[in-house]
Design a protein around this motif. Structure first.
Motif, mmCIF file in Angstrom:
data_model
loop_
_atom_site.group_PDB
_atom_site.id
_atom_site.type_symbol
_atom_site.label_atom_id
_atom_site.label_comp_id
_atom_site.label_asym_id
_atom_site.label_seq_id
_atom_site.Cartn_x
_atom_site.Cartn_y
_atom_site.Cartn_z
ATOM 1 N N LEU A 63 0.867 -1.176 0.000
ATOM 2 C CA LEU A 63 0.000 0.000 0.000
ATOM 3 C C LEU A 63 0.903 1.225 0.000
ATOM 4 N N VAL A 64 0.785 2.024 -1.036
ATOM 5 C CA VAL A 64 1.530 3.281 -1.065
ATOM 6 C C VAL A 64 0.709 4.304 -0.318
ATOM 7 N N GLU A 75 6.285 8.489 -0.844
ATOM 8 C CA GLU A 75 7.558 7.837 -0.552
ATOM 9 C C GLU A 75 7.437 6.894 0.643
ATOM 10 N N VAL A 76 6.258 6.835 1.196
ATOM 11 C CA VAL A 76 6.027 5.924 2.316
ATOM 12 C C VAL A 76 5.217 4.734 1.808
ATOM 13 N N PRO A 84 -7.431 -4.066 3.914
ATOM 14 C CA PRO A 84 -8.365 -3.040 4.405
ATOM 15 C C PRO A 84 -7.976 -2.513 5.784
ATOM 16 N N LEU A 85 -7.493 -3.427 6.613
ATOM 17 C CA LEU A 85 -7.075 -2.995 7.951
ATOM 18 C C LEU A 85 -5.849 -2.091 7.848
ATOM 19 N N LEU A 86 -4.957 -2.458 6.955
ATOM 20 C CA LEU A 86 -3.729 -1.672 6.798
ATOM 21 C C LEU A 86 -4.084 -0.255 6.362
ATOM 22 N N LYS A 87 -5.016 -0.156 5.437
ATOM 23 C CA LYS A 87 -5.421 1.166 4.950
ATOM 24 C C LYS A 87 -5.917 2.016 6.097
ATOM 25 N N HIS A 88 -6.748 1.418 6.894
ATOM 26 C CA HIS A 88 -7.290 2.212 7.991
ATOM 27 C C HIS A 88 -6.201 2.558 9.003
#
Lengths: 1199, 247
Positions: free
Chosen positions: A257-258, A264-265, A275-279
């Protein structure tokens, strides 16, 4: 004052360059790490490293590097084959034959072993000999390229493989691997200079399966397929000089996930969790912005990566330009409780990116600066994000923690200075471990160390102002970033290392203030301050007579001299007074500003300018004092016990606006169970503006007060009507409203109140029936359908509340617990628990919070005798494959069972798990829990305390945990808790052989025993520091060089190994080297390896190595070693037969020829001898263990 | 005999008629039949006109018992226009018309909650008991395994998935609550779609930082639409001239 900032900076830089003298005789400039094969099935890794080094001294003939676990195939220097020796004394700290079971002895030996391989002492496990062809080259200080081929097989530490056992390819299974460890642990997965002070640029290459991603430090330059297109190689470049200890790796089938805010992260997580990572990461950019703004410095690396992995070693691990997190920090938008915790972790790791990764430290004793600064700026972030209340609450919490720890164990020293390295100068003699190295520290100590470090930074801020503080940080960072862009040749890189003295100099340059007393008090010295305060009001003089006493004699305390702020709230307002605490002044007269005039109705001004109406009827008519606070800003690391009247505490609780003051008063009110206290607490509970944590604390205090007032309590149980009013339906007060957690403050209160209410007890010391029904109703009517948030934490707390309501069963003549005699209330509770626990199997809750609470509740029922005490249920939940929180909860129950039922079987089960469990965190946690809740302690009689257990634990910390520093230190902690520092009491008194055993560093002949006897002394033989001096080299031209493998298993037999590879050193070692060698030169002992008893030991002519060192001169004389012909036996025997060599006997012979050292030893020995003869007197001829037979057999005892 | 004779006439006549692809026998069919059976047809008119023929009177007409009419309830519905009128009529309305009936709604909040709660509890208990009965169980009491049956703990191969991912029920709930609270919809779900808007937002917030770090602003502004992240770049093919792709 930015203009002045620059000038001193330049001066400082020059000094800084001088200030840092590398402990190593060379300088590393660049390192290549290439891992070209990773096998998840076999859990193995193959690769090579290439180090580019510049010698800094002429005649450098050997290079010491760090490497653990790695199997090293081949070493080449500038394409020439180089001989090398791999010797790691930390694998087995004390020799396995030793019967010594004394922790003091172990700790010293362990510290010595660690320093024998400490890169900051110029040491290392891997010693490479520079081929003679290159000597001339070296003398010209020209570049050397060291190429090392290595492999790792089933690593037990350093790299952690997670391979779920499901169908499919490794990528489909979610198999991944990542680096982990405590402090500098990079040596576990590739050979390097594992020090925070050796910076270099990096090229990292990882070839992995095409379905996987390799995440590492620096910029991903390119990704290239291999020729067969089945694998790809990730090429990373890290151009910012970085210490090997900050290098990390994570490989797995990660989802990428950019960051939408900062391209740059990049964030990585395991499959299905995107989905959890996005949140979870959607917040990170704000943390970035905050730090960049306060530090007025850009994030130092060109990119940042976060990786979330399973079975993480710690929740947060920060490495150069990347952080590795536990996957359990991920959460969805429905979860309330985890959100702030996860954000904290993110912020913490980012703070460490600046201080810890980008800016590294010179030595271990400078660690506190890095931890302090990163902890401090993290605190600033907390203040901004969660508000001042949360920040002050956190500071108070941290302060309480460190105070409690220091008072218990006797002090945390931030900046230890080691003069001479002798044990007598040990600044932490009260501890059972050495604080000289990070690797010998107890984990708890290290956590407290970090806690104290950031608190001390805050004290410095109080002294010099935050503006200056941030300027200092900015200066450190800008110096470092200038240095980082320079070439190695400019010798600027040491600017990126922070040292205590450099930091202090910056402070004085920037602020112009002298903070030396503060540093002396809190940094160079351990201990906290303990104040006792009381007061009297002198009406005639209108003066407050304050008496402040200090306790500076008990453990972990120190004397405080200096200013102390006292705040007095009077009728006319709040006034600050600064008292000077001096040696003998106890009493302080503080003039009061207001006459007691309570008839005038007037608003009373508070500290923050607010004016409030108060009901003054409760106060003393003669005194204008409302309340008094000592050191309200927490500008001393202290514990204050202050005496004031109950009404004063109540005023303080109601009207003081500082949350810390409110919490202090809540704590104090526990001692005043009166209706007035009850009223004050209830008012606070109802006050919406009040900080929610204060209200939560008030709940528990109210429960305690209610219990103390049980006979006079009127009305419904405490908090019940309040809860009904706040959270229940208007029309039917017994039914709770459907959940709506939009207001987090009331959510937390709603969660906490029932838990506190369940602690209420009636006159029979039972939980009132009314309360139990109330809680059961809450569970019954709980309805989350309309809620935006998950109620899993809420339901879990309801189960905690049920558990809290349980009281010990009335046992009638010790009958067996069966279903028939089950208390009806307990039956109801059990019904709920059963239902909850079963529902969890069908509809699991986030992080299985409900299962965790259920397990705890079941243990409570068992412990109170309602349910038969039985660990089988917990053991099944503790198995590998359950979620880690469940496992920990179950293990906690087993630990508790072990203690209560004194079960040997369960203790064994736990110990086995400590050794075999696949998850390092769980192993660590079991030890931790056993230490916190030990089955017995050293002064206790227990059937569990047996010789076998002593041996087992000893083995665990001696050799069983060599792959994980944290685990080993945990084992040491447990051993200390169980047996104390000296010899465990359950052991038989030492047998004859043991009497001869001389303790650490006292390898001096017992005057009554002839020298040969000593030779049989196994301890002396394994004295680890001696390894450091065992420097021998394989002949570079020896025949079997290429096939040689150094197996990890055999390394502890390395003495044998070395002895067979000993060649005389052709060159004297350099003065630079010998300088950094531990001063304690001991007799060097060459173990003799006699495989499978090929000849009777007694008949064997003693052979040995004589090491002659003239300690007086700096120049080390060549080692003189005389070898028995046996030593010429082929290497292969030892290298390839790990099993046989492990079990074969060692006989150690040595001759001690070191006069100077001998003297010293003798001196010590006197003391030691006394001690041992005492033991001897008690029971001189105990003779039991099988090892004694062995010692009798040994030639040394044959006379 | 007469009967078989007559029926033979009928049968044959029918066969003749069918033979000529008709369904109704005509006079000629019968004539042909009679001829075939050897009967002289010409004698027939004379026989019919004989003087002493007997006349059989028609049987007396008895009143047919009237079938009792089916109970009709209400007016039958007329056919809608698309149904031909010869189709049978609609049955009685009561067979197809639904009459909504309302029981007095339970308006008492307390009772409702009570009901919902106990219903849910019963369902949960039944379900868990069923699961416990059909699978392995653990028990807190050695002597009794049925009163408080606990479904046995079963380790997962990937434990974090069940622990972290919200269950379907919760997802469903979240969608419901989300749709009811549109304003609460956060941008987290739609981030990748709205990168450009996010960027502008981030820029605004960043202005203070950007001023100090011009280089930073460059990297953040530069690629508004194309995300240049090394992990998104395509994987390169191996270069052939190299012997190995490594080192």
């Amino acid at each position: 004052m930015p203009p002045t900032g620059l000038e001193p900076a330049r001066m400082n830089r020059k000094k800084g360059d001088k200030g840092f003298e590398s402990p190593r005789p060379y300088k590393l400039t660049h390192q290549v790490v290439c891992i070209n094969n990773i096998n998840f099935q076999r859990k193995s890794v193959v690769g090579f490293v290439e180090l580019t080094i510049f010698p800094t001294v002429a005649n450098l003939n050997r290079i010491k590097l760090n490497s653990k676990q790695c199997r090293i195939y081949r070493v080449r220097i500038n394409d020439l084959e180089a001989a090398f020796i791999y010797n790691d004394p930390t694998l087995e700290v004390c020799h396995s034959e030793s019967k010594q079971r004394n922790l003091n002895y172990f700790s010293n030996a362990y510290a010595a072993a660690v320093s024998a391989v400490d890169p900051d002492a110029g040491n290392g496990e891997l010693c490479i000999k520079v081929p003679s062809e290159l000597w001339k080259h070296v003398d010209e200080l020209k570049v050397l390229k060291i190429h090392i081929n290595f492999s790792l097989d089933q690593p037990k530490g350093g790299l952690h493989f997670v391979v779920p056992s499901v169908e499919g390819s490794m990528a489909e299974r979610g198999a991944h691997v990542f680096s982990c460890g405590y402090q500098n642990s990079t040596r576990f997965w590739f050979p390097c200079v594992d020090s925070y002070s050796e910076l270099c640029t990096w090229k990292l290459e990882f070839t992995v399966d095409a379905a996987m991603v390799a995440v590492s430090n620096g910029d991903l330059v390119e990704t290239v397929y291999t020729h067969d297109m089945r694998k790809k190689t990730f090429h990373y470049m890290l151009t910012i000089p970085t210490a090997a200890s900050n290098i990390s790796l994570a490989i797995g089938p990660f989802e990428i996930l950019v960051d939408p805010y900062m391209h740059e992260v990049t964030h990585f997580c395991l499959p299905q969790l995107l989905p959890l990572l996005k949140h979870t990461t959607s917040y990170l950019h704000e943390v970035f912005e905050f730090y960049e703004e306060i530090l007025t410095c850009r994030y130092p690396y060109s990119c940042f990566k976060t990786v979330f992995v399973d079975e993480a070693y710690v929740e947060v691990a920060a490495y150069a330009s990347m952080s590795i997190f536990s996957t359990n920090l991920l959460h969805s938008a429905m979860i309330i409780d985890e959100t702030p915790l996860t954000r904290r972790c993110l912020a913490q790791s980012l703070a460490q990116q600046f201080f810890g990764c980008f800016i590294s430290r010179m030595s271990w004793s400078d660690e506190w600066v890095l931890k302090g600064i990163s902890g401090y700026i993290y605190g600033l972030w907390m203040k901004k994000t969660f508000g001042v209340n949360e920040y002050r609450h956190w500071i108070k919490e941290e302060l309480d923690k460190i105070v409690a720890y220091e008072l218990k164990t006797g002090g945390v020293l931030l900046h230890p200075i080691f003069g001479g390295g002798k044990e007598k100068d040990n600044p932490a003699s009260h501890l059972h471990f050495s604080i000289k190295h990070p690797h010998t520290l107890s984990w708890e100590y290290y956590t407290m160390f970090q806690c104290k470090a950031h608190l001390v930074m805050r004290l410095i801020e109080n002294r010099i102002s935050m503006e200056f503080m941030l300027q200092v940080f900015n200066k450190l960072l800008s110096l470092a970033s200038t240095a980082s862009s320079q070439k190695f040749q400019s010798h600027m890189w040491s600017q990126m290392l922070v040292s205590t003295s450099g930091f202090l100099k910056s402070i004085s340059n920037v602020s112009g203030k002298d903070i030396q007393p503060l540093i002396k008090q809190w940094v160079d010295q351990s201990g906290v301050v303990k104040f006792y305060g009381s007061f009297a009001f002198n009406r005639k003089r209108n003066v407050l007579e304050l008496e402040i006493k200090q306790d500076y004699t008990s453990l972990g305390t120190q004397k405080y001299v200096g200013p102390l702020k006292v705040t007095v709230q009077e009728l006319d307002g709040s006034f600050n007074h600064t008292l000077q605490i001096e040696e003998n002044s106890l009493k302080h007269d503080i003039p009061c500003h207001s006459k007691s005039r309570r008839n005038k109705k007037k608003k009373i001004p508070l500290m923050n300018g607010e004016e409030v109406d108060m009901d003054l009827s409760a106060m003393d008519a003669d005194s204008p004092l409302l309340w008094i606070r000592i050191d309200p800003d927490m500008s001393v690391l202290r514990k204050v016990e202050f005496e004031q009247a109950d009404f004063m505490w109540q005023y303080q609780l109601r009207y003081e606006r500082d949350v810390v003051a409110q919490q202090e008063s809540i704590l104090a009110l526990e001692k005043f169970p009166t209706p007035a206290s009850r009223l004050a607490l209830t008012d606070i509970l109802e006050q919406e503006q009040c900080f929610y944590r204060v209200r939560m604390a008030a709940c528990f205090c109210l429960a305690k007060i209610a219990n103390s007032m049980v006979s006079t309590w009127t009305g419904p149980p405490a908090m019940k009507s309040l809860f009904t009013r706040m959270f229940c339906c208007k029309t039917c007060p017994n039914i709770v409203k459907t959940n709506n957690f939009m207001s987090f403050q009331s959510y937390f209160l709603q969660k906490t109140m029932p838990v506190a209410m369940a602690l209420l007890r009636d006159v029979h010391n039972l939980c009132p029936k009314e309360v139990l029904t109330f809680i059961l109703d809450l569970i019954k009517y709980n309805d989350n359908r309309k809620n935006k948030f998950s109620d899993n934490y809420y339901r879990a707390e309801m189960i905690d509340a049920l558990a809290n309501s349980v009281t010990p069963a009335v046992s009638v003549n010790n009958e067996v617990r069966t279903l028939d005699n089950l208390n009806p209330d307990v039956r109801l509770i059990l019904e709920e628990i059963t239902r909850f626990l079963n529902m969890e199997k069908l509809l699991p809750s986030y992080r299985h919070t409900i299962t965790v609470s259920c397990l705890r509740a079941i243990r409570v029922l068992q412990k109170n005798g309602h349910v038969p005490s039985d660990p089988t249920l917990f053991k099944s939940y503790a198995e590998y494959g359950h979620f880690v929180d469940i496992r920990i909860a179950a293990l906690e129950a087993v630990v508790d069972y072990t203690k209560v039922d004194r079960s040997y079987e369960e203790l064994q089960w736990l110990l086995n798990m400590i050794q075999d469990d696949p998850v390092p965190y769980v192993r660590h946690k079991i030890l931790n829990m056993l230490t916190k809740n030990p089955p017995f302690t050293k002064n206790m009689e227990s059937p569990l305390c047996t010789e076998a257990l002593v041996d087992q634990l000893w083995k665990l910390m001696n050799s069983g945990t060599s792959h994980d520093w944290r685990l080993r230190c945990g084992a040491v902690d447990l051993y200390f808790t169980l047996f104390g520092l000296s010899r465990p009491s359950c052991l038989p008194l030492p047998e004859l052989g043991l009497v001869l055993n001389l303790k650490e560093k006292k390898a001096v002949l017992n005057p009554t025993i002839i020298p040969e006897a000593i030779a049989g002394n196994p301890e002396a033989a394994v004295n680890p520091s001696s390894h450091a001096q065992l420097v021998g080299f394989q002949n570079p031209f020896s025949s079997s060089q290429d096939e040689e493998e150094i197996d990890m298993d055999t390394v502890h037999d390395s003495q044998a190994f070395i002895s067979h590879h000993l060649n005389m050193l052709e060159r004297p070692s350099t003065p630079g080297l010998s300088k950094y060698r531990p001063a304690c030169a001991r007799p060097v002992l060459m173990p003799q390896h006699s495989p499978a008893g090929d000849c009777p030991p007694a008949a064997k002519p003693p052979w040995g190595m004589e090491l002659a060192r003239k300690g007086a001169g700096k120049e080390q004389t060549p080692l003189e070693m005389s070898m028995h012909p046996v030593a010429a036996a082929p290497l292969a025997v030892f290298a390839k037969e790990p099993a046989s060599s492990k079990h074969s006997d060692h006989h150690h012979h040595h001759h001690h020829e070191h006069k100077k050292k001998k003297k010293k030893h003798k001196h010590k020995h006197k003391h030691k001898h006394k001690h041992e003869s005492k033991e001897k007197d008690k029971e001189p001829f105990t003779f039991s263990s099988p090892a004694s037979g062995r010692s009798v057999r040994s030639p040394s005892l044959s006379d | 005999m007469l009967q078989s004779y007559i029926s033979e006439i009928g049968r044959s006549a029918k066969s003749y008629c069918e033979h000529t692809a008709r369904t109704q026998p005509t006079l000629s069919d019968i004539v042909v039949t009679l001829v075939e059976m050897g009967f002289n047809v010409d004698t027939l008119p004379a026989y019919a006109k004989r003087s002493q023929r007997m006349v059989i009177t028609a049987p007396p007409v008895t009143n047919q018992p009237v079938a009792p009419k089916a109970l009709t309830a209400g007016q039958n519905r007329p056919h809608p226009p698309h149904i031909p009128s010869h189709f049978p009529e609609f049955p009685d309305p009561h067979t197809y018309i639904k009459t909504p009936t309302y029981r007095e709604p339970v308006s008492d909040y307390q009772v409702l909650r009570e009901k919902a709660a106990s219903q849910r509890r019963d369902v949960e208990r039944a379900l868990t008991r069923f699961m416990a009965k059909t699978g392995e169980t653990q028990s807190l009491f050695k002597d009794d395994v049925s009163t408080f049956p606990l479904i046995a703990a079963r380790p997962f191969s990937i434990p974090y998935l069940t622990a972290l991912l919200p269950s379907e029920l919760e997802m469903q709930q979240m969608e419901e609550t989300d749709s009811s609270e549109q304003d609460e919809q956060t941008d987290t779900e739609n981030l990748p779609l709205h990168i450009s808007t996010d960027d502008s937002g981030a820029e605004k917030e960043n202005t203070s930082v950007l001023q100090q770090n011009p280089s930073l602003s460059g990297s953040r502004n530069g690629d508004e639409n194309i995300i240049d992240n090394p992990y998104l770049r395509p994987v390169k093919k191996p270069k052939i001239r190299r012997k190995k792709s490594l080192s």
